[in-house]
Design a protein around this motif. Structure first.
Motif, short mmCIF file in Angstrom:
data_model
loop_
_atom_site.label_atom_id
_atom_site.label_comp_id
_atom_site.label_asym_id
_atom_site.label_seq_id
_atom_site.Cartn_x
_atom_site.Cartn_y
_atom_site.Cartn_z
N PRO A 82 -4.86 46.32 -30.25
CA PRO A 82 -5.54 46.85 -29.54
C PRO A 82 -7.49 46.39 -30.19
O PRO A 82 -8.01 46.38 -30.64
N GLU A 100 -9.97 48.23 -29.70
CA GLU A 100 -10.54 49.42 -30.04
C GLU A 100 -9.34 50.51 -30.71
O GLU A 100 -7.79 50.57 -30.10
N ALA A 101 -10.19 51.33 -31.68
CA ALA A 101 -8.80 52.72 -32.12
C ALA A 101 -8.17 53.36 -30.95
O ALA A 101 -9.03 53.41 -30.39
N ARG A 102 -6.71 53.17 -30.95
CA ARG A 102 -6.77 54.76 -30.34
C ARG A 102 -5.43 54.58 -30.39
O ARG A 102 -4.11 53.83 -31.28
N ALA A 103 -4.57 55.71 -30.17
CA ALA A 103 -3.38 56.14 -30.52
C ALA A 103 -2.04 55.41 -29.74
O ALA A 103 -2.15 54.60 -28.62
N GLY A 123 0.60 54.64 -27.54
CA GLY A 123 0.72 54.80 -25.75
C GLY A 123 2.13 54.27 -25.06
O GLY A 123 3.09 53.59 -26.31
N ASP A 142 3.29 50.08 -25.74
CA ASP A 142 2.48 49.64 -26.77
C ASP A 142 3.86 48.86 -27.70
O ASP A 142 5.29 49.33 -28.39
#
Length: 190
Positions: A157, A159-162, A164, A167
């Protein structure tokens, strides 16, 4: 070169070639091979190609016999293929079993594959029925989904994200039972 040769079709593509060559013809072929090869033989104490025949045959007799067999077999195959207008599509089997006879005629059998002869029958005027093919919406969606999955690329991704739904993750994990490791995976796709 007088050789008795018989072609026996095994299948539509396989042929067995049985041959017999008289002793006189075999010795004449051996002599031709000896003359051709003896010009290149180097034996200590003699100029190239001038060593006594007995010495050359003592050292290189087996090589001369093997080369004679190879020359004879290749010539037979060439003549048979030309005479019967065959088109070989594979290698020759049975060469390992051919041995230079100490006396008597040379007999051998070889197997090889040839392009099959195909007879075309009339193909014009054949009645055909046009079938109607029904394309459903779900068939189109299924094909599109398959193409998207096959051509998809996996990129991290922006940007850093959890993580989901949908994914893909590359993870290291260890599974333990009563403190004992039973599963350990590194860089597993989940």
């Amino acid at each position: 070169m007088a050789i008795k040769a018989k072609l026996k079709p095994r299948t539509g593509c396989e042929i067995v070639l049985e041959c017999e060559m008289g002793r006189g013809e075999l010795e004449a072929a051996y002599e031709r091979t000896y003359k051709r090869l003896s010009r290149h033989v180097e034996i200590a104490g003699f100029r190239r190609g001038h060593a006594p025949r007995e010495l050359v045959e003592q050292r290189f007799g087996r090589v001369i016999q093997d080369q004679t067999l190879e020359d004879v077999i290749l010539e037979v195959i060439r003549r048979v293929v030309k005479q019967y207008n065959l088109e070989m599509v594979g290698g020759v089997r049975g060469l390992d079993e051919v041995v230079y006879p100490e006396e008597g005629p040379l007999r051998f059998a070889l197997e090889f594959e040839v392009r099959p002869k195909v007879k075309l029958q009339s193909y014009t005027g054949i009645p055909l029925k046009k079938r109607k093919v029904e394309v459903r919406e779900q068939d189109v969606e299924s094909i599109i989904k398959e193409l998207l999955e096959r051509e998809a690329t996996y990129e991290p991704p922006v940007e850093a994200r959890a993580a989901g739904y949908g994914d893909w993750l590359v993870v290291d994990y260890t599974g333990k039972v009563d403190g004992e490791t039973v599963v350990k995976r590194e860089e597993a796709w989940v």
